[in-house]
Design a protein around this motif. Structure first.
Motif, PDB file in Angstrom:
ATOM      1  N   ARG A  93       6.328   6.832  -5.496  1.00 30.17           N
ATOM      2  CA  ARG A  93       5.207   6.525  -6.369  1.00 30.17           C
ATOM      3  C   ARG A  93       5.227   5.035  -6.677  1.00 30.17           C
ATOM      4  O   ARG A  93       6.277   4.469  -6.972  1.00 30.17           O
ATOM      5  CB  ARG A  93       5.361   7.325  -7.661  1.00 30.17           C
ATOM      6  N   LEU A  94       4.065   4.391  -6.565  1.00 33.75           N
ATOM      7  CA  LEU A  94       3.960   2.974  -6.923  1.00 33.75           C
ATOM      8  C   LEU A  94       3.604   2.888  -8.399  1.00 33.75           C
ATOM      9  O   LEU A  94       2.631   3.500  -8.850  1.00 33.75           O
ATOM     10  CB  LEU A  94       2.902   2.268  -6.070  1.00 33.75           C
ATOM     11  N   GLN A  95       4.385   2.143  -9.129  1.00 32.24           N
ATOM     12  CA  GLN A  95       4.169   2.029 -10.576  1.00 32.24           C
ATOM     13  C   GLN A  95       3.184   0.908 -10.852  1.00 32.24           C
ATOM     14  O   GLN A  95       3.359  -0.205 -10.385  1.00 32.24           O
ATOM     15  CB  GLN A  95       5.517   1.756 -11.247  1.00 32.24           C
ATOM     16  N   GLU A  96       2.138   1.214 -11.623  1.00 27.61           N
ATOM     17  CA  GLU A  96       1.156   0.177 -11.984  1.00 27.61           C
ATOM     18  C   GLU A  96       1.811  -0.878 -12.867  1.00 27.61           C
ATOM     19  O   GLU A  96       2.715  -0.549 -13.620  1.00 27.61           O
ATOM     20  CB  GLU A  96      -0.027   0.813 -12.717  1.00 27.61           C
ATOM     21  N   PRO A  97       1.344  -2.140 -12.804  1.00 33.81           N
ATOM     22  CA  PRO A  97       0.278  -2.617 -11.928  1.00 33.81           C
ATOM     23  C   PRO A  97       0.768  -2.903 -10.502  1.00 33.81           C
ATOM     24  O   PRO A  97       1.900  -3.304 -10.301  1.00 33.81           O
ATOM     25  CB  PRO A  97      -0.154  -3.925 -12.611  1.00 33.81           C
ATOM     26  N   VAL A  98      -0.144  -2.651  -9.540  1.00 32.72           N
ATOM     27  CA  VAL A  98       0.134  -2.956  -8.132  1.00 32.72           C
ATOM     28  C   VAL A  98      -0.777  -4.122  -7.755  1.00 32.72           C
ATOM     29  O   VAL A  98      -1.987  -3.955  -7.661  1.00 32.72           O
ATOM     30  CB  VAL A  98      -0.140  -1.732  -7.238  1.00 32.72           C
ATOM     31  N   LEU A  99      -0.202  -5.293  -7.577  1.00 39.66           N
ATOM     32  CA  LEU A  99      -0.989  -6.514  -7.390  1.00 39.66           C
ATOM     33  C   LEU A  99      -0.654  -7.174  -6.054  1.00 39.66           C
ATOM     34  O   LEU A  99       0.461  -7.018  -5.546  1.00 39.66           O
ATOM     35  CB  LEU A  99      -0.685  -7.508  -8.522  1.00 39.66           C
ATOM     36  N   PRO A 100      -1.618  -7.912  -5.479  1.00 43.03           N
ATOM     37  CA  PRO A 100      -1.330  -8.585  -4.211  1.00 43.03           C
ATOM     38  C   PRO A 100      -0.292  -9.701  -4.386  1.00 43.03           C
ATOM     39  O   PRO A 100      -0.291 -10.406  -5.398  1.00 43.03           O
ATOM     40  CB  PRO A 100      -2.680  -9.172  -3.795  1.00 43.03           C
ATOM     41  N   LYS A 101       0.599  -9.838  -3.390  1.00 45.40           N
ATOM     42  CA  LYS A 101       1.601 -10.913  -3.369  1.00 45.40           C
ATOM     43  C   LYS A 101       2.436 -10.899  -4.649  1.00 45.40           C
ATOM     44  O   LYS A 101       2.626 -11.918  -5.305  1.00 45.40           O
ATOM     45  CB  LYS A 101       0.929 -12.270  -3.150  1.00 45.40           C
ATOM     46  N   CYS A 102       2.882  -9.703  -4.982  1.00 46.27           N
ATOM     47  CA  CYS A 102       3.540  -9.502  -6.273  1.00 46.27           C
ATOM     48  C   CYS A 102       4.596  -8.402  -6.120  1.00 46.27           C
ATOM     49  O   CYS A 102       4.412  -7.472  -5.340  1.00 46.27           O
ATOM     50  CB  CYS A 102       2.483  -9.074  -7.290  1.00 46.27           C
ATOM     51  N   HIS A 103       5.695  -8.528  -6.848  1.00 44.70           N
ATOM     52  CA  HIS A 103       6.649  -7.415  -6.889  1.00 44.70           C
ATOM     53  C   HIS A 103       5.922  -6.148  -7.331  1.00 44.70           C
ATOM     54  O   HIS A 103       5.110  -6.182  -8.256  1.00 44.70           O
ATOM     55  CB  HIS A 103       7.771  -7.700  -7.896  1.00 44.70           C
ATOM     56  N   THR A 104       6.212  -5.055  -6.654  1.00 43.62           N
ATOM     57  CA  THR A 104       5.633  -3.760  -6.971  1.00 43.62           C
ATOM     58  C   THR A 104       6.780  -2.773  -7.126  1.00 43.62           C
ATOM     59  O   THR A 104       7.638  -2.679  -6.241  1.00 43.62           O
ATOM     60  CB  THR A 104       4.698  -3.300  -5.831  1.00 43.62           C
ATOM     61  N   ARG A 105       6.801  -2.071  -8.242  1.00 42.13           N
ATOM     62  CA  ARG A 105       7.910  -1.144  -8.488  1.00 42.13           C
ATOM     63  C   ARG A 105       7.590   0.223  -7.909  1.00 42.13           C
ATOM     64  O   ARG A 105       6.476   0.717  -8.069  1.00 42.13           O
ATOM     65  CB  ARG A 105       8.203  -1.041  -9.987  1.00 42.13           C
ATOM     66  N   THR A 141       0.819  -1.214   0.000  1.00 40.56           N
ATOM     67  CA  THR A 141       0.000   0.000   0.000  1.00 40.56           C
ATOM     68  C   THR A 141       0.854   1.266   0.000  1.00 40.56           C
ATOM     69  O   THR A 141       0.367   2.321  -0.402  1.00 40.56           O
ATOM     70  CB  THR A 141      -0.940   0.023   1.216  1.00 40.56           C
ATOM     71  N   ALA A 142       2.077   1.182   0.481  1.00 37.32           N
ATOM     72  CA  ALA A 142       2.925   2.380   0.494  1.00 37.32           C
ATOM     73  C   ALA A 142       4.391   1.982   0.551  1.00 37.32           C
ATOM     74  O   ALA A 142       4.750   0.966   1.161  1.00 37.32           O
ATOM     75  CB  ALA A 142       2.597   3.264   1.695  1.00 37.32           C
ATOM     76  N   VAL A 143       5.207   2.785  -0.112  1.00 40.41           N
ATOM     77  CA  VAL A 143       6.655   2.676   0.047  1.00 40.41           C
ATOM     78  C   VAL A 143       7.174   4.078   0.332  1.00 40.41           C
ATOM     79  O   VAL A 143       6.801   5.035  -0.347  1.00 40.41           O
ATOM     80  CB  VAL A 143       7.346   2.108  -1.213  1.00 40.41           C
TER      81      VAL A 143
END
Lengths: 419, 101
Positions: free
Chosen positions: A344-356, A328-330
């Motif tokens: 800023r979280l780069q889309e896509p932001v998915l559950p149990k997944c690497h998020t850039r 939810t936040a970095v």
């Protein structure tokens, strides 16, 4: 290519590059790169004879080929050490790990399996024991999801003394793929699982006959998959070809590869891999057992260990992930943790997944320490190394998720440090 | 322990509360049956699953004897092996996370 050039290249569409010198360097470097890339794509002797100066607009390019390869200018590789290899996190774009760069961990080598001879047995506490061929599994309704898999030994150097290293060597036992297969519940339903079944033994077809006990919680029953696909094609041998278990968010080892058997039972089976290994020894002499979920973690991948910076604009980038759900936040600190800014979280932001995540930053050339910390959907915030070690000591080997600190020295060199 | 160092199999009792914990069969393993299961699955490492059950029981007995858990004249089989009480049998706790404030 230097870190500086890479940074300019990727961010030029959204942020001004303040130094004209860097702009010129980038344009010059970019032009020569373009000049060689197409000619090098030509095959064999023909390509060798081409001069690097030949303009690809003045010669016909390569013909179609049955199975594509990356440009010969791309040199990123896994880093092998014994029975594992790490993903070059510092070189990735977006969130998907190319299958050829997915980390490896195996316990007696990668087996060579003929898919026509491979079978999956489901037995134990079921009314109808079943044996499936791969072809039969492909006829079930398919499911697909993008999820990270992380070895629970990832980042384990964090438990010990600090040493100069790269983000790949320290944190590269994690990768993200699109996984495709059959929902586990579909298969368990077909075999008529009995109500008293509460655990599942999953066994691999490798020379370790690796086996793990899986608790049949609601989360597992809702999300587990038996997978045959990875990023649009069959699983890679290193990731379990032709069949693997996927338990999104759970430690890598329990996502059993080369899956050949599922045995339903009413208690854990207590294999070596959930007793002698993958258990977390605490300072009081007790060990956590079945600590299966990977807690939230983030790391800055650019700039990161052993890279070289020039004072100028940089986009800080990194990856965050949590086995408990969505990130939810970095937050990023560029002053050794005194202040934090929301990335800023780069889309896509998915559950149990690497998020850039990304944060623009202008380095002033002064020595500093940069860090990231993430929060997941449960409200859990990634801990500092200090608070993690205060509770767990230094002997637990697995599940390290403390905040990573990178020191930028005055000469621009990036070092792994503890604060 | 250095990355990929080979496991130590014997000793380490009493080390689990120190900053140099040595996790061996004698100091860390929960069940003797796990040892049989593991040896049956993967040993010898260059020719897995080539040992007979009697050879595996003999290996288990030797490793337990080296750890001071059974005596030299102990004979192990499917009936006696599950009865062995490992020193660290009560050394584990179910995952209590979240544990770090």
């Amino acid at each position: 290519m230097s870190e500086e050039t890479r940074g300019d290249n990727e961010t030029s569409d959204q942020a001004p590059v303040s130094s004209s010198l860097n702009r010129r360097q980038f344009l010059a470097g970019g032009a020569s790169l373009l000049a060689v890339s197409a000619s090098a794509a030509l095959s064999g002797v023909q390509a060798e004879e081409r001069s690097e100066a030949i303009d690809p607009m003045h010669v016909p390019g390569a013909l179609p080929r049955p199975y594509g390869e990356r440009s010969p200018f791309e040199k990123q590789t896994r880093l092998a050490a014994g029975t594992s290899s790490t993903t070059p996190l510092q070189d990735l774009q977006g969130i998907i790990t190319p299958s050829a760069l997915h980390f490896e961990r195996h316990h007696n080598g990668v087996p060579a399996i003929d898919p026509t001879r491979h079978r999956l047995l489901i037995h134990g506490l079921v009314d109808r024991p079943m044996i499936f061929t791969l072809e039969e599994l492909l006829r079930f309704p398919s499911a697909s999801r993008i999820a990270f898999i992380e070895c629970s030994g990832n980042s384990r150097d964090g438990w010990g003394e600090t040493h100069d290293s790269t983000v790949q060597a320290l944190h590269g036992l994690t990768s993200t793929s699109e996984w495709t297969g059959v929902n586990l519940t579909t298969l368990l339903g077909t075999a008529h699982m009995q109500p008293e079944a509460t655990w599942l033994l999953a066994e691999g077809n490798d020379a370790a006959a690796l086996a793990r006990s899986v608790p049949l919680t609601d989360e597992v029953l809702n999300e587990a998959m038996v997978c045959y696909g990875q990023n649009g094609e069959a699983l890679r041998p290193e990731q379990g070809y032709p069949l693997r278990l996927l338990l999104p968010g759970f430690e890598g080892n329990i996502n059993v590869k080369w899956l050949r058997r599922l045995k339903l039972g009413s208690a854990p089976f207590m294999t070596r891999w959930e007793t002698a290994k993958y258990t977390d020894l605490m300072p009081d002499g007790k060990a956590y057992q079945f600590s299966l979920v990977m807690d939230a973690k983030s790391v800055i991948t650019r700039p990161s260990g052993q890279q070289q910076l020039l004072p100028d604009f940089h986009e800080i980038q990194g990856l965050a992930w949590s086995g408990r759900g969505r990130i939810t936040a970095v937050e990023v600190s560029v002053d050794a943790g005194r202040t934090w800014q929301t990335a800023r979280l780069q889309e896509p932001v998915l559950p149990k997944c690497h998020t850039r995540f990304r944060l623009p930053w202008k380095w002033d050339g002064q020595e500093t320490i940069i860090q990231s910390r993430c929060t997941d959907v449960t409200g859990y915030q990634q801990p500092t190394r200090e608070s993690l070690i205060k509770i767990r000591g230094t002997q637990s080997s697995y599940h390290y998720n403390g905040i990573q600190s990178w020191k930028i020295e005055r000469n621009g060199l990036v070092k792994n440090v503890y604060v | 322990m250095p990355r990929n160092a080979l496991d130590v199999l014997v000793g380490g009792q009493g080390s689990s509360r120190t900053s140099k914990a040595l996790k061996t069969i004698g100091s860390y393993w929960l069940y003797a049956t796990t040892l049989y299961d593991y040896l049956r699955r993967v040993m010898p490492f260059n020719a897995p699953q080539s040992l007979t059950p009697d050879e595996i029981y003999a290996l288990v007995a030797w490793l337990l004897q080296q750890n001071g858990i059974v005596t030299e004249d102990t004979v192990l089989d499917a009936r006696s092996l599950p009865r062995i009480e490992m020193p660290n049998r009560n050394g584990f706790t179910p995952d209590p996370r979240p544990d770090v404030p």
